[in-house]
Design a protein around this motif. Structure first.
Motif, mmCIF file in Angstrom:
data_model
loop_
_atom_site.group_PDB
_atom_site.id
_atom_site.type_symbol
_atom_site.label_atom_id
_atom_site.label_comp_id
_atom_site.label_asym_id
_atom_site.label_seq_id
_atom_site.Cartn_x
_atom_site.Cartn_y
_atom_site.Cartn_z
ATOM 1 N N VAL A 147 118.002 15.503 63.726
ATOM 2 C CA VAL A 147 115.996 15.224 64.546
ATOM 3 C C VAL A 147 116.197 16.792 64.300
ATOM 4 N N ILE A 148 117.554 17.047 64.613
ATOM 5 C CA ILE A 148 117.129 18.546 65.062
ATOM 6 C C ILE A 148 117.563 20.351 64.081
ATOM 7 N N SER A 149 117.503 18.639 62.420
ATOM 8 C CA SER A 149 118.794 19.731 61.194
ATOM 9 C C SER A 149 119.738 20.534 61.380
ATOM 10 N N VAL A 150 120.674 19.258 62.472
ATOM 11 C CA VAL A 150 122.253 19.696 61.758
ATOM 12 C C VAL A 150 122.264 19.193 61.009
ATOM 13 N N PRO A 151 122.969 19.760 60.324
ATOM 14 C CA PRO A 151 123.893 19.263 58.416
ATOM 15 C C PRO A 151 124.902 18.059 59.004
ATOM 16 N N GLU A 152 124.480 17.104 60.037
ATOM 17 C CA GLU A 152 126.436 16.173 59.698
ATOM 18 C C GLU A 152 125.764 15.418 59.083
ATOM 19 N N LEU A 153 126.414 13.702 59.368
ATOM 20 C CA LEU A 153 126.760 13.529 58.515
ATOM 21 C C LEU A 153 125.552 12.266 58.012
ATOM 22 N N THR A 154 124.342 11.736 59.043
ATOM 23 C CA THR A 154 122.846 11.419 58.842
ATOM 24 C C THR A 154 121.779 12.244 58.070
ATOM 25 N N TYR A 155 122.658 13.874 58.425
ATOM 26 C CA TYR A 155 121.317 14.459 58.236
ATOM 27 C C TYR A 155 121.143 14.497 56.535
ATOM 28 N N GLY A 156 122.886 14.992 55.992
ATOM 29 C CA GLY A 156 123.595 14.949 54.609
ATOM 30 C C GLY A 156 122.832 13.866 54.219
ATOM 31 N N ALA A 157 122.198 12.250 54.756
ATOM 32 C CA ALA A 157 122.529 11.247 53.987
ATOM 33 C C ALA A 157 120.899 11.195 53.485
ATOM 34 N N GLN A 158 119.964 12.204 54.848
ATOM 35 C CA GLN A 158 118.613 11.639 54.528
ATOM 36 C C GLN A 158 118.130 13.144 53.543
ATOM 37 N N TRP A 159 118.872 13.850 53.294
ATOM 38 C CA TRP A 159 118.187 15.376 52.197
ATOM 39 C C TRP A 159 118.558 14.591 50.978
ATOM 40 N N ILE A 160 120.282 13.940 50.889
ATOM 41 C CA ILE A 160 120.397 13.125 49.643
ATOM 42 C C ILE A 160 119.258 11.899 49.249
ATOM 43 N N ASN A 161 118.758 11.201 50.461
ATOM 44 C CA ASN A 161 117.805 10.629 49.968
ATOM 45 C C ASN A 161 115.900 10.952 49.962
ATOM 46 N N PHE A 162 115.840 11.980 50.241
ATOM 47 C CA PHE A 162 114.533 13.150 49.902
ATOM 48 C C PHE A 162 114.954 13.322 48.309
ATOM 49 N N ASN A 163 116.006 13.625 47.899
ATOM 50 C CA ASN A 163 115.703 14.051 46.840
ATOM 51 C C ASN A 163 116.729 13.672 45.060
ATOM 52 N N THR A 164 117.005 12.173 45.883
ATOM 53 C CA THR A 164 117.192 11.493 44.838
ATOM 54 C C THR A 164 116.309 10.133 44.723
ATOM 55 N N PHE A 165 115.638 9.574 45.867
ATOM 56 C CA PHE A 165 115.233 8.472 45.893
ATOM 57 C C PHE A 165 116.289 7.338 46.221
ATOM 58 N N ARG A 166 117.312 7.274 46.045
ATOM 59 C CA ARG A 166 118.318 6.325 46.158
ATOM 60 C C ARG A 166 118.798 6.021 47.541
ATOM 61 N N ILE A 167 117.870 5.025 48.392
ATOM 62 C CA ILE A 167 117.582 4.962 49.668
ATOM 63 C C ILE A 167 118.759 3.903 49.871
ATOM 64 N N VAL A 168 118.571 2.772 49.498
ATOM 65 C CA VAL A 168 120.063 1.605 48.996
ATOM 66 C C VAL A 168 121.512 2.343 49.644
ATOM 67 N N GLU A 169 121.582 3.067 48.115
ATOM 68 C CA GLU A 169 123.030 4.067 47.533
ATOM 69 C C GLU A 169 123.616 4.570 48.763
ATOM 70 N N VAL A 170 122.784 5.797 48.781
ATOM 71 C CA VAL A 170 123.028 7.014 50.283
ATOM 72 C C VAL A 170 124.037 6.110 51.351
ATOM 73 N N TYR A 171 122.985 5.218 52.055
ATOM 74 C CA TYR A 171 122.780 4.522 53.190
ATOM 75 C C TYR A 171 124.437 3.474 52.944
ATOM 76 N N LEU A 172 124.685 2.820 51.784
ATOM 77 C CA LEU A 172 125.373 1.961 52.191
ATOM 78 C C LEU A 172 126.958 2.880 51.855
ATOM 79 N N VAL A 173 126.681 4.443 51.422
ATOM 80 C CA VAL A 173 128.028 4.714 51.772
ATOM 81 C C VAL A 173 128.470 5.464 52.511
ATOM 82 N N VAL A 174 126.871 6.228 53.379
ATOM 83 C CA VAL A 174 126.869 6.500 54.358
ATOM 84 C C VAL A 174 127.565 5.944 55.491
#
Length: 221
Positions: free
Chosen positions: A168-195
């Motif tokens: 929530v304060i943009s520290v690039p940990e695992l969940t932030y990485g998932a949010q970045w990928i989701n925003f740039n690829t729109f593969r919501i289900v896949e990224v959160y399954l992997v995470v």
């Protein structure tokens, strides 16, 4: 047309997730280390000091335990610099917050552990002429550690999961990485399954390692 799973874009950006996982572990390790120092110092102070000191420590514990972690993160990162002339990075801010958060829980863990040390061991220390400090270091703390080790393991596992709040304060940990990928690829289900799988596998690996440490520590005593 139904949704079709496609993990290709996730693997292409997997470095974001891997780096985020390593940072999550780093945040958890640093926070538990500082939290142990806070919790241990306050617990020792609590059991040996007067009512006024115990009241202050109890107030700190109750405040932290009854305020959501995400609110504490906002208060430290956004609120504190507006009141005090201080500047720090988002990562430093989160480590400080998570350390104070874990320290409050560990105060109770260590306090209970210190009070659970058998009276006979303390009396034996007195009988052989140990000073109060020597009894604390050589008798009470080793016994307390053995008693509280399972609770310490559980706290560390909880902190590892709590590092996700740093996003929530943009520290690039695992969940932030998932949010970045989701925003740039729109593969919501896949990224959160992997995470989810990464959190589960890492959590179970940590649990297995910590249980081994607990068994070896008990066997050594």
């Amino acid at each position: 047309m139904g949704y079709t799973l496609n993990f290709n874009l996730i693997w292409r950006h997997f470095d974001k997730l891997w780096g985020g996982l390593l940072l999550s572990l780093e945040l958890a390790v640093l926070s538990i280390a500082i939290g142990i120092l806070i919790g241990l110092l306050l617990a020792v102070w609590y059991v040996s000091a007067g009512r006024a000191v115990r009241t202050v420590i109890a107030a700190y514990v109750e405040f932290i335990r009854n305020v959501p972690l995400i609110l504490l993160v906002y208060l430290v990162f956004y609120g504190l610099p507006t009141v005090v002339d201080i500047a720090y990075s988002a990562q430093t801010s989160f480590i400080a917050t998570l350390s104070l958060y874990s320290g409050a829980y560990l105060v109770e863990v260590f306090r209970s552990g210190l009070e659970a040390v058998p009276r006979g061991q303390i009396d034996a220390g007195k009988a052989i002429g140990l000073t109060p400090w020597q009894r604390l270091v050589h008798v009470r703390l080793p016994t307390m550690l053995r008693i509280t080790l399972p609770a310490l393991s559980n706290t560390f596992l909880s902190l590892f999961k709590d590092t996700s709040v740093a996003s929530v304060i943009s520290v690039p940990e695992l969940t932030y990485g998932a949010q970045w990928i989701n925003f740039n690829t729109f593969r919501i289900v896949e990224v959160y399954l992997v995470v989810t799988a990464m959190y589960l596998l890492t959590g179970y690996a940590l649990l297995f390692a910590l249980r081994l440490v607990e068994r070896r520590f008990r066997a050594a005593h």
